[in-house]
Scaffold this active site. Sequence first.
Site, short mmCIF file in Angstrom:
data_model
loop_
_atom_site.label_atom_id
_atom_site.label_comp_id
_atom_site.label_asym_id
_atom_site.label_seq_id
_atom_site.Cartn_x
_atom_site.Cartn_y
_atom_site.Cartn_z
N CYS A 198 -2.08 10.39 -3.86
CA CYS A 198 -2.57 11.13 -2.04
C CYS A 198 -2.02 11.38 -1.25
CB CYS A 198 -2.54 9.24 -1.49
SG CYS A 198 -2.60 8.27 -2.58
N ASP A 202 1.42 2.91 -2.06
CA ASP A 202 0.52 1.55 -3.11
C ASP A 202 1.10 1.03 -4.86
OD1 ASP A 202 1.23 0.87 -0.66
OD2 ASP A 202 -0.66 -0.50 -0.13
N CYS A 229 -1.87 8.16 2.56
CA CYS A 229 -2.00 7.27 1.86
C CYS A 229 -1.66 6.56 2.40
CB CYS A 229 0.02 7.43 1.06
SG CYS A 229 -0.10 5.55 0.08
N ASP A 230 -2.38 4.94 2.00
CA ASP A 230 -2.20 3.66 3.33
C ASP A 230 -2.12 3.25 4.27
OD1 ASP A 230 -4.57 3.57 0.96
OD2 ASP A 230 -4.02 1.23 0.27
N CYS A 290 -6.73 7.43 -2.64
CA CYS A 290 -8.06 6.41 -3.86
C CYS A 290 -9.37 7.02 -3.06
CB CYS A 290 -7.55 4.90 -3.84
SG CYS A 290 -6.63 4.88 -4.93
N GLU A 319 1.09 -6.58 -1.15
CA GLU A 319 -0.24 -6.62 -1.46
C GLU A 319 -0.78 -6.52 -2.92
OE1 GLU A 319 -2.55 -2.85 0.47
OE2 GLU A 319 -2.84 -1.97 -1.82
N SER A 352 -5.45 -5.57 -1.28
CA SER A 352 -6.03 -3.94 -1.61
C SER A 352 -7.50 -4.22 -0.47
CB SER A 352 -5.52 -2.90 -2.43
OG SER A 352 -6.60 -2.27 -2.39
#
Length: 566
Positions: free
Chosen positions: A55, A87, A128-129, A200, A450, A476
Amino acid sequence: MSPAKPPRRFRSATIHEGLIRSNTRSFLRALGQDDEDIARPHIGVFHTGGEMSPCNMNLREQAQHAKTGIYAAGGMPHECPVVSVSDGLSMAHSGMRFSLISRELIADSVEASTRAHQWDGIFAIGACDKNLPGLMMGMVRCNVPAIFLHGGAALPGRMDGRDINVVHGYEAIGQVLAGQATVAELEAVSHACLPTAGACAGQFTANTMGMVSEALGLAPLGSSMVPAVFSERAPLMRRAARTLMAAVMGEAPLPRDIVTRQALENACAVVSATGGSTNAALHLPAIAHEAGIRFHLDDVAEVFARTPLIADLSPGGRFHARDVYDAGGTAVILAELLRGGFLQGDALTVTGRTLGEELEGAPAPDGQVVRRIADARSRDGGVAVLKGNLCPDGALLKTAGLATLVHRGPARVFECEEEAQAAVQNRRYQAGEVLVIRNEGPRGSPGMREMLGLTALLYGQGMGDQVALLTDGRFSGATRGLCIGYAGPEAAAGGPIAALRDGDLIAIDARPQARSITVELGGAEIAARLAARPERPAPRGGLLEKYAATVRPSHQGAVTHSGGVV
């Protein structure tokens, strides 16, 4: 003849003007700046680039294009890399405790650098998240001219003539453990599922928050769905730099002018309309908190419940971020919501124009990736908030793609993720059960782990539709199935989830008319069990101790300060 306007004084003049700052000017010259450069507005270019995940891999390269655009538009860019936790690399082990915590570290880093160096503006790039909400939180907290860009998604992989993503890899592990696939088949999926740099590929947390950035008005329309590896990202960064510099030089709205209740509701609407990540219901209250707005899980739930699901995106659907890009980008979804009365078009954006004005001319839905509201996949959205005597503060379930919304079964209780992981790997559970994983909330974990690895194993074993899963931890954006997370209050705060025992009957009804989760116990029995429950030791030392001591409940966004910093 009117007198000439005096030259504008930027806030960064604090660091370099006057006799007392002569040594500061030495530092700036050592950075390669001349006197003309020093007099320009100074812009912090924040990014989470690095080799900690795909990411983040090409974000520094994108930041260079942003810096070029800033300099060309009259600014002096300063590259400010900040921490990121993957993650993907922290999944299913103790390292996941640091994922959500990294959101706070990122926001704190943006604040520390911006306020210490008196930057005149913020250009932020994350992919990224936790990067995306962390950077946006920092922007709103600092409240200087700012712009955000999602660094873009990876392209999906291809295997056997179909698109695949990382969820297929996780689920293939479960298939191997269930004897339904070979190790060689798993390795083939592993090699194919993530072929490029970028977040992702599905509508998981990163891409959900990318769309959120556009719906909030903090990012340029059309920016979030451009794939990470497309050359189009270079001019996109330069155009965004010009937008930011126009705000720095002129009178454009600041982040707290943009992040209003209207904007937050618009952001919730795009999450619901796309079956986006349940993590958005954690991050949106946190962004609101930075603006001094009380916007909690109940507020999120209200918008989710009224907004139809119109996008067919993975994991609950067929398509990926690249397909949204091909269909016209996030603007297609937002424009359809606006036409249907599910979006507030007079909310401001970073350009100074309203969201409605920005959406003029947006293409119509293609009917596949994005449907018209009249042909919605669901009338009430793809994410639901459940409440009841088991979760008085609420819990979250992604309903997009679910075959059933009702479940009643006995609890099988685990005190942590590791216990549950071992049981699932060894098939020590039964169809019909509700697997309960507690002590994984923001304070109890600490860090609110997560559990995509676990949920994907269940699907890989063919049990994703046969059991339910409940936790005070997180799931997630890639999770699918009857997986209910963020249960509040968490076990560490004395929530009813801490009172559960094996065999207690739990009833889940996620249908729109119910949205409930209950345990078939009386209030007195729950209270007696909670009173008899032994205390778990608090973490000692380091970041986890500091986080556990300050973090607030998940329905308030798991934030760590009082909000609305001046």
